[in-house]
Design an enzyme around this catalytic site. Structure first.
Site, mmCIF file in Angstrom:
data_model
loop_
_atom_site.group_PDB
_atom_site.id
_atom_site.type_symbol
_atom_site.label_atom_id
_atom_site.label_comp_id
_atom_site.label_asym_id
_atom_site.label_seq_id
_atom_site.Cartn_x
_atom_site.Cartn_y
_atom_site.Cartn_z
ATOM 1 N N HIS A 248 0.858 -1.186 0.000
ATOM 2 C CA HIS A 248 0.000 0.000 0.000
ATOM 3 C C HIS A 248 0.893 1.234 0.000
ATOM 4 O O HIS A 248 1.948 1.246 0.624
ATOM 5 C CB HIS A 248 -0.908 0.000 1.235
ATOM 6 N N ASP B 115 -14.242 3.199 6.323
ATOM 7 C CA ASP B 115 -13.191 3.881 5.553
ATOM 8 C C ASP B 115 -13.753 4.450 4.257
ATOM 9 O O ASP B 115 -13.361 5.521 3.813
ATOM 10 C CB ASP B 115 -12.017 2.945 5.255
ATOM 11 N N ARG C 218 -12.904 12.899 3.663
ATOM 12 C CA ARG C 218 -11.579 13.521 3.850
ATOM 13 C C ARG C 218 -11.091 14.138 2.549
ATOM 14 O O ARG C 218 -10.477 15.203 2.530
ATOM 15 C CB ARG C 218 -10.574 12.472 4.335
ATOM 16 N N SER D 122 -6.918 4.464 8.312
ATOM 17 C CA SER D 122 -7.502 4.159 7.002
ATOM 18 C C SER D 122 -6.776 2.989 6.345
ATOM 19 O O SER D 122 -7.391 2.019 5.888
ATOM 20 C CB SER D 122 -7.404 5.420 6.123
ATOM 21 N N LYS E 153 -8.066 -1.417 6.417
ATOM 22 C CA LYS E 153 -8.312 -2.163 5.178
ATOM 23 C C LYS E 153 -7.419 -3.406 5.114
ATOM 24 O O LYS E 153 -7.845 -4.467 4.700
ATOM 25 C CB LYS E 153 -8.013 -1.280 3.955
HETATM 26 N N1 URA Z 1 -4.182 5.612 1.483
HETATM 27 C C1 URA Z 1 -5.247 5.209 2.220
HETATM 28 O O1 URA Z 1 -5.762 4.106 2.044
HETATM 29 N N2 URA Z 1 -5.718 6.042 3.156
HETATM 30 C C2 URA Z 1 -5.187 7.250 3.391
HETATM 31 O O2 URA Z 1 -5.649 7.927 4.273
HETATM 32 C C3 URA Z 1 -4.081 7.678 2.622
HETATM 33 C C4 URA Z 1 -3.591 6.834 1.663
#
Ligand code: URA
Length: 434
Positions: A82, A161, A168, A183, A187
């Site tokens: 990620h 999220d 956001r 966040s 996930k």
């Molecule tokens: N990637 C994400 O999944 N969440 C964030 O807040 C920033 C980048």
């Protein structure tokens, strides 16, 4: 409990209890707290921060907002990647099929464009027919069959999220260590990954420009991930200028396809392979990151990684015809050339400004749930360190909007020029482990 009390407490810099955080997150998902109060709460978190216990509570509440997948019956260590977000960052599109070629299952739950940055889901959805919403059975079946799948947050998995991320994006509340950590890690926990390689970005185009804050973000993410039982490591990468040459959804898919066929630009490949090597080591397939990188090269040169990407697109409903023959893509836009005003060298290309111009081409969102234009974006023909001649094309703008000249002027202001040769920036700035 009531939301005004919780918002005010955070506004005053006080820590919230686990129950208060759970109450707000639950109210968000059930639509019991209105968007304006959630937004005020998010802004208070941005301004006053959260301690480690609050971050953990926020992450746990977000995980509990939906279901958690159990991938334990898929053999092997499941590893995901990620990024904290950047401009031109199409690494996930390359990495999921590439790492799957080495026998490492990659369950990937990605996000949409956020602020000035692009999102993996928007990029994939620029492929006609591509479905980022798979049900759990489809997700698991696809990983068992081809070793990788890329999906978005669903109504079932981390619905909190989905809602918070969208809010956001349009309320200036992205740049926050607690919110980014909760966040991302909610996930990752819910999707059932065993290990996670993080690309934590700093520089002008990152959510946290300072190297120091980014290192803090990386340490917090790594500690949170390991605390949740996910083996987590991070690479710190520089995001002063866009990664690769393309920014914008379909343009980035095309560049990712070139990369999967062994023709990716050096900066994009450096970041991709650094993360890929780390993923292979964490999965127990390689003794060192470098050994992992060496294992990955042949999948690019042989076309195996590209074939695996085609399999992923096909299984998720996408039209592989446009991948194989990009000239048949019907949403193609005629590019508008941006010319260099000088002869000399590119001394810098501000990724934040470039990302904002990219959003304005139609490739990103200014309002929640706004549709993105799949074919819009920018191709940077010249980047930092490149020599340029006056009048030469330094970038191509792809937009269906009328403001081409305004966008072109703004993009020019993102470039800095020098009459002296300039160095290309160093991309990888260390790693963080538990
Ligand atoms: N990637 C994400 O999944 N969440 C964030 O807040 C920033 C980048």
């Amino acid at each position: 409990m009531n939301s005004v009390e919780i918002i005010s407490r955070k506004r005053d810099g006080l820590a919230l209890s686990e129950e208060q955080i759970a109450w707000m997150v639950d109210g968000t998902v059930r639509n019991a707290v209105p968007d304006y109060q959630i937004s005020a709460w998010l802004m208070a978190i941005v301004l006053k921060g959260m301690n480690d216990a609050e971050i953990l509570a926020m992450t746990r509440s977000m995980i509990a907002s939906g279901r958690t997948l159990d991938l334990s019956f898929i053999p092997g260590i499941k590893v995901d990647k990620h990024s904290t977000g950047g401009v031109g960052d199409k690494v996930s599109l390359i990495l999921a099929p590439l790492v799957a070629c080495a026998g490492v299952p990659v369950p990937m739950m990605a996000g949409r464009g956020l602020g000035h940055t692009g999102g993996t889901l928007d990029k994939l959805e620029s492929i006609p027919g591509f479905r980022t919403r798979l049900c759990e059975t489809e997700f698991v079946r696809q990983i068992s069959k081809i070793g990788c799948a890329i999906i978005g947050q669903t109504d079932d998995i981390v619905p909190a999220d989905k809602k918070l991320y969208a809010l956001r994006d349009v309320t200036g509340t992205v740049s926050s260590i607690p919110l980014i950590c909760a966040s991302i890690m909610s996930k990752k926990k819910a999707e059932g990954a065993d290990a996670l390689a993080l690309d934590v970005k700093f520089g002008k185009g990152a959510f946290l420009p300072s190297r120091e804050k980014t290192a803090e973000l990386a340490r917090t993410l790594v500690a949170l991930g390991n605390g949740l039982g996910i083996r987590t490591e991070a690479v710190l990468t520089h995001m002063d200028q866009p990664l690769g040459l393309a920014a914008g959804n379909w343009l980035e898919v095309r560049e990712a396809v070139e990369a999967l066929r062994g023709g990716g630009p050096p900066d994009l490949m450096e970041v991709t392979l650094a993360l890929g090597g780390m993923m292979l080591r964490m999965a127990g397939k390689a003794a060192t990151n470098q050994a992992g990188i060496e294992m990955l090269h042949p999948f690019l040169s042989s076309g195996k990684a590209y074939d695996r990407f085609l399999a992923l697109v096909r299984m998720q409903g996408g039209d592989i015809g446009v991948i194989e023959n990009p000239e048949t893509y019907t949403r193609q836009i005629v590019p508008h050339a941006v010319a260099s005003p000088v002869t000399g060298y590119v001394a810098g290309l501000d990724a934040m400004e470039a990302g904002l111009v990219c959003v304005l081409t139609g490739a990103g969102r200014m309002k929640q749930d706004e549709a993105v234009d799949p074919g819009a974006g920018i191709v940077f023909r010249k980047k930092t360190g490149d020599a340029v001649r006056k009048g030469e094309t330094i970038a191509d703008l792809y937009t269906n909007r009328g403001e081409k000249h305004m966008l072109s002027d703004r993009l020019l202001r993102a470039y800095r020029f020098s009459d002296q040769p300039c160095m290309k920036p160093v991309l990888i700035d260390g790693t963080v482990q538990a």
